[in-house]
Scaffold this motif. Structure first.
Motif, PDB file in Angstrom:
ATOM      1  N   TYR A 178      40.966 -15.958 -85.126  1.00 29.10           N
ATOM      2  CA  TYR A 178      41.951 -16.838 -84.631  1.00 29.10           C
ATOM      3  C   TYR A 178      41.710 -18.403 -85.173  1.00 29.10           C
ATOM      4  O   TYR A 178      40.403 -18.782 -85.183  1.00 29.10           O
ATOM      5  CB  TYR A 178      42.081 -16.856 -83.218  1.00 29.10           C
ATOM      6  CG  TYR A 178      42.743 -15.644 -82.899  1.00 29.10           C
ATOM      7  CD1 TYR A 178      44.232 -15.611 -82.629  1.00 29.10           C
ATOM      8  CD2 TYR A 178      42.142 -14.706 -82.306  1.00 29.10           C
ATOM      9  CE1 TYR A 178      44.856 -14.548 -82.566  1.00 29.10           C
ATOM     10  CE2 TYR A 178      42.798 -13.400 -82.306  1.00 29.10           C
ATOM     11  CZ  TYR A 178      44.135 -13.478 -81.943  1.00 29.10           C
ATOM     12  OH  TYR A 178      44.685 -12.175 -81.505  1.00 29.10           O
ATOM     13  N   ILE A 179      42.606 -19.035 -85.741  1.00 25.43           N
ATOM     14  CA  ILE A 179      42.475 -20.231 -86.431  1.00 25.43           C
ATOM     15  C   ILE A 179      43.718 -21.291 -85.852  1.00 25.43           C
ATOM     16  O   ILE A 179      43.688 -22.575 -86.242  1.00 25.43           O
ATOM     17  CB  ILE A 179      42.678 -20.478 -87.958  1.00 25.43           C
ATOM     18  CG1 ILE A 179      44.137 -19.900 -88.413  1.00 25.43           C
ATOM     19  CG2 ILE A 179      41.443 -19.502 -88.414  1.00 25.43           C
ATOM     20  CD1 ILE A 179      43.951 -19.914 -89.823  1.00 25.43           C
ATOM     21  N   PRO A 402      46.386 -24.987 -87.083  1.00 24.25           N
ATOM     22  CA  PRO A 402      45.750 -24.198 -88.097  1.00 24.25           C
ATOM     23  C   PRO A 402      45.249 -24.922 -89.351  1.00 24.25           C
ATOM     24  O   PRO A 402      45.892 -25.696 -89.729  1.00 24.25           O
ATOM     25  CB  PRO A 402      46.519 -22.986 -88.520  1.00 24.25           C
ATOM     26  CG  PRO A 402      47.791 -23.211 -87.270  1.00 24.25           C
ATOM     27  CD  PRO A 402      47.824 -24.317 -86.837  1.00 24.25           C
ATOM     28  N   ASN A 403      44.027 -24.435 -89.919  1.00 21.91           N
ATOM     29  CA  ASN A 403      43.408 -25.145 -91.097  1.00 21.91           C
ATOM     30  C   ASN A 403      42.975 -23.759 -92.061  1.00 21.91           C
ATOM     31  O   ASN A 403      41.863 -23.557 -91.828  1.00 21.91           O
ATOM     32  CB  ASN A 403      42.428 -25.854 -90.969  1.00 21.91           C
ATOM     33  CG  ASN A 403      41.679 -26.345 -92.109  1.00 21.91           C
ATOM     34  OD1 ASN A 403      42.247 -26.242 -93.192  1.00 21.91           O
ATOM     35  ND2 ASN A 403      40.510 -26.844 -92.001  1.00 21.91           N
ATOM     36  N   SER A 406      39.791 -23.838 -94.092  1.00 20.75           N
ATOM     37  CA  SER A 406      38.466 -24.117 -93.232  1.00 20.75           C
ATOM     38  C   SER A 406      37.061 -23.511 -94.006  1.00 20.75           C
ATOM     39  O   SER A 406      37.400 -22.203 -94.037  1.00 20.75           O
ATOM     40  CB  SER A 406      38.586 -23.725 -92.040  1.00 20.75           C
ATOM     41  OG  SER A 406      37.237 -23.184 -91.310  1.00 20.75           O
ATOM     42  N   LEU A 409      36.013 -20.559 -91.826  1.00 19.53           N
ATOM     43  CA  LEU A 409      36.871 -19.356 -91.727  1.00 19.53           C
ATOM     44  C   LEU A 409      36.477 -18.576 -92.910  1.00 19.53           C
ATOM     45  O   LEU A 409      36.508 -17.367 -93.117  1.00 19.53           O
ATOM     46  CB  LEU A 409      38.365 -19.991 -91.812  1.00 19.53           C
ATOM     47  CG  LEU A 409      39.296 -18.701 -92.119  1.00 19.53           C
ATOM     48  CD1 LEU A 409      39.285 -17.700 -91.045  1.00 19.53           C
ATOM     49  CD2 LEU A 409      40.594 -19.274 -92.402  1.00 19.53           C
ATOM     50  N   VAL A 426      43.722 -12.999 -90.160  1.00 20.42           N
ATOM     51  CA  VAL A 426      43.891 -14.340 -89.697  1.00 20.42           C
ATOM     52  C   VAL A 426      45.028 -14.648 -88.867  1.00 20.42           C
ATOM     53  O   VAL A 426      46.188 -14.495 -89.240  1.00 20.42           O
ATOM     54  CB  VAL A 426      43.599 -15.238 -90.940  1.00 20.42           C
ATOM     55  CG1 VAL A 426      43.549 -16.759 -90.779  1.00 20.42           C
ATOM     56  CG2 VAL A 426      42.399 -14.918 -91.950  1.00 20.42           C
ATOM     57  N   ASP A 446      34.953 -28.100 -87.291  1.00 16.26           N
ATOM     58  CA  ASP A 446      35.333 -26.904 -88.021  1.00 16.26           C
ATOM     59  C   ASP A 446      35.421 -25.835 -86.957  1.00 16.26           C
ATOM     60  O   ASP A 446      34.224 -25.360 -86.548  1.00 16.26           O
ATOM     61  CB  ASP A 446      34.721 -26.769 -89.297  1.00 16.26           C
ATOM     62  CG  ASP A 446      35.415 -25.763 -90.153  1.00 16.26           C
ATOM     63  OD1 ASP A 446      36.517 -25.288 -89.693  1.00 16.26           O
ATOM     64  OD2 ASP A 446      34.767 -25.466 -91.422  1.00 16.26           O
ATOM     65  N   ILE A 448      36.666 -21.809 -85.381  1.00 23.49           N
ATOM     66  CA  ILE A 448      37.276 -20.404 -85.510  1.00 23.49           C
ATOM     67  C   ILE A 448      37.280 -19.806 -83.894  1.00 23.49           C
ATOM     68  O   ILE A 448      36.238 -20.333 -83.382  1.00 23.49           O
ATOM     69  CB  ILE A 448      36.893 -19.502 -86.459  1.00 23.49           C
ATOM     70  CG1 ILE A 448      35.250 -19.153 -86.235  1.00 23.49           C
ATOM     71  CG2 ILE A 448      37.274 -19.891 -87.823  1.00 23.49           C
ATOM     72  CD1 ILE A 448      34.792 -18.001 -87.123  1.00 23.49           C
TER      73      ILE A 448
END
Length: 487
Positions: A178-179, A402-403, A406, A409, A426, A446, A448
């Motif tokens: 998950y982001i 969300p990114n 990342s 990620l 994702v 950063d 997740i």
């Protein structure tokens, strides 16, 4: 208690989860667990401290030679949702959770299991204890009161955490990362409504709506599940045609759990009782047909009771309240236009009580857009303001944007593909992960979120797939070592 957990793999994780099961920890009652973890950290020589709110941080220095690796914050919340089946005598402030295995899953006996977020916490503790893991500087952040108010994250000390990467271990699907997440707010409505004595020609009927599955008010809100408050209010609204007056109502216990049960008592003219009971019986069939296999065990019952000292709401007050509740938003409001299959905005009518004329409602609004959260809360203020109720919006927390670019990620995706033979999905979650709040306080992080496979969270059906914990642990260890090597 729960000695069978010691035989499961990975051993370190399940040993710590056993400690969590044996230590009562409903929201607001995490002190005993915090003390236990501090004593454990002392036994390993790990430094620890707390911020002003009481959030706990345990640190572990880097493996020699890895001091320049990026600092990693491992984060989870200590509290659990306290839900038990009707008739199951369990004191969540004193009694341990009793677990059992069935066909590859771990359950609790009649209560929530606390795998949310107990297994994430257990995995963090296992990382801190693992003598074979190569790692950079580690910080384990354990927050409080996540399930009730996000209080720990909202009150987290600023300029406290030192790491640049954060692994939130509070997700519930294997093979997914998950982001992003929804933000939310509690909408609390209170009013004192006029009531009068029961009339000589009135009879009291007691109604009960039970048997629903319940579930997480974010992740399960788009599933074909019944909300006991929504359904029983619908029944009461239908009974308005017989001149029913509401005496009391009790439905739901947590604003972030879809209510499984609701109970009410009404007064109505004695000569209307037979027709009213027939309507309830017919509605029971209607509701079961509508829910279908999604919530097939719904039971709706009504019976005459003696309640001579009852003081129902006045006719106008009862009608006004039931009209407002019947019109109130509940469930999915809008699906996301940008993230297919994800709920954008929703509301859960979580806790509803009427007693001695006092009306109380706590609803939880969620959205991927903070502006939509505000707009939904505003609708509640407008609706219940019409009846003169006091409406407050409390415990607001931001979403996590969300990114997709990342670097963290990208590393997770690559390692997951290597270890599991497939790339992870994702995802953006329609639930209040603490990442949104943490990111607002530490914008450089950063982040997740990932975890093992958990189903039925926030209900006594909560369970975790045992094999998924093996995969979760393998992924966590490998990710930490990969991030350390890539310094």
């Amino acid at each position: 208690m729960n000695t069978h957990l010691e035989a499961l793999a990975p051993r370190l994780v399940w040993q710590h989860f056993r400690t969590l099961c044996n230590t009562p920890r409903p929201s607001g009652h995490e002190a005993a667990l915090v003390a236990t973890l501090e004593a454990w950290a002392d036994s390993l020589g790990l430094p620890h401290d707390r911020d002003e709110f009481g959030n706990l941080r345990i640190r572990k220095p880097a493996t020699p030679g890895c001091e320049s690796a990026p600092g990693i914050v491992l984060q989870g919340h200590l509290d659990m949702v306290a839900q038990a089946n009707t008739g199951h005598d369990h004191d969540f402030t004193r009694d341990p959770i009793q677990t059992y295995e069935n066909e590859g899953w771990l359950f609790a006996d009649g209560t929530t299991l606390g795998a949310d977020n107990g297994l994430g916490v257990a995995a963090i503790l296992a990382v801190l204890e693992d003598p074979e893991l190569t790692h950079g500087p580690l910080e384990a952040l354990f927050t409080l009161e996540e399930e009730t108010s996000m209080g720990g994250a909202l009150n987290l000390a600023e300029n406290w955490l030192e790491g640049s990467l954060l692994l939130n271990l509070d997700s519930e699907d294997r093979g997914q990362v998950y982001i992003g997440c929804a933000g939310g707010a509690d909408v609390v409505v209170n009013a004192q409504l006029p009531s009068t004595a029961i009339q000589e020609n009135e009879q009291v009927i007691s109604l009960a709506l039970t048997g629903l599955k319940g579930g997480h008010s974010g992740m399960d809100i788009d599933k074909p599940l019944g909300n006991a408050n929504r359904l029983l209010v619908r029944v009461l609204w239908a009974l308005e045609t017989f001149g029913a007056r509401l005496i009391n109502y009790h439905g739901g216990t947590l604003r972030n759990a879809i209510p499984r049960e609701a109970f009410a008592q009404i007064a109505l003219p004695a000569d209307e009782v037979d027709d009213a009971l027939a309507m309830v019986e017919a509605l029971a069939g209607t509701l079961k047909a509508e829910l279908g296999s999604g919530d097939s065990n719904l039971a709706l019952t009504a019976e005459r009771v003696e309640l001579a000292d009852a003081k129902p709401l006045t006719r106008d007050a009862s009608a006004m309240l039931l009209a407002a509740l019947h019109a109130a938003p509940c469930g999915v409001e809008r699906m996301s236009a940008d993230v297919p299959g994800v709920v954008e905005t929703s509301n859960n009518l979580g806790v509803l009580n009427v007693e001695s004329g006092r009306f109380h409602l706590c609803a939880l609004v969620r959205s991927l857009h903070d502006s939509a959260t505000d707009a939904m809360a505003g609708r509640f203020q407008a609706l219940f303001g019409l009846m003169g109720a006091r409406v407050k919006v409390e415990n607001s927390y931001p979403g996590w944007a969300p990114n997709p670019q990342s670097p963290l990620l990208a590393t997770f995706n690559a390692r997951h593909a290597e270890l599991m033979g497939r790339e992870p999905e994702v995802k953006v979650i329609h639930a209040g992960l603490e990442c949104g709040i943490l990111g607002s306080k530490y914008p450089h992080l950063d982040m997740i979120s990932f975890g093992p496979l958990i189903r039925g969270a926030h209900s006594p059906d909560e369970r975790v797939e045992i094999e998924s914990v093996v995969e979760f642990w393998e992924m966590l260890r490998d990710l930490i070592e990969t991030l350390t090597r890539s310094r």
